[in-house]
Design a protein around this motif. Structure first.
Motif: not given
Length: 139
Positions: A9-12, A20-21, A24, A27, A29
């Motif tokens: 979650r939140g760490a793509g 990527y988040d 954020g 970010c 993304s």
């Protein structure tokens, strides 16, 4: 939520060591998410998934209400993002066909059930909106 899901979650996907988040504030993304969430982009992707490769005029006829300008802009953005392939056939006149690339197909597969859910639930949502508007004096 599993530990694995929580960790993800939140760490793509990472690029140049950057995770990527979409939540954020700064970010990149988030911009990608907003661009893909555009109504025309989503409809184009699902249309290509359901009907296969199509010419511009076929897409425009199939997606009621989209102007030539918005369809052109959306297709260009989807092509730029690696989701749609534009193929020009050397004929007279030239024939241009749009189709999904693997990344676009993956996204369209996720969007199709959202469209189906929307069609099933539209009546309830519209009724809730009417009720809300009546209670809050909206036009």
């Amino acid at each position: 939520m599993t530990t694995e899901e929580a960790a993800g979650r939140g760490a793509g996907e990472e690029r140049h060591g950057q995770a990527y988040d979409v939540f954020g504030r700064l970010c990149p993304s988030r911009g990608v998410f907003a661009e893909l969430a555009d109504k025309w982009s989503m409809l184009i992707l699902v249309s290509l998934r359901l009907s296969g490769a199509q010419r511009f005029s076929e897409l425009q006829r199939g997606i009621g209400g989209v102007s030539r300008k918005m369809l052109t802009q959306s297709l260009r953005n989807l092509e730029r993002s690696g989701l749609v392939l534009r193929t020009v056939f050397p004929e007279t006149p030239p024939r241009v066909v749009y189709d999904l690339l693997p990344l676009g197909r993956e996204l369209a597969e996720l969007l199709e059930p959202v469209g189906e859910w929307t069609e099933r639930r539209a009546g309830r949502i519209l009724a809730a909106q009417e009720e809300f508007d009546a209670a809050h004096g909206a036009d």
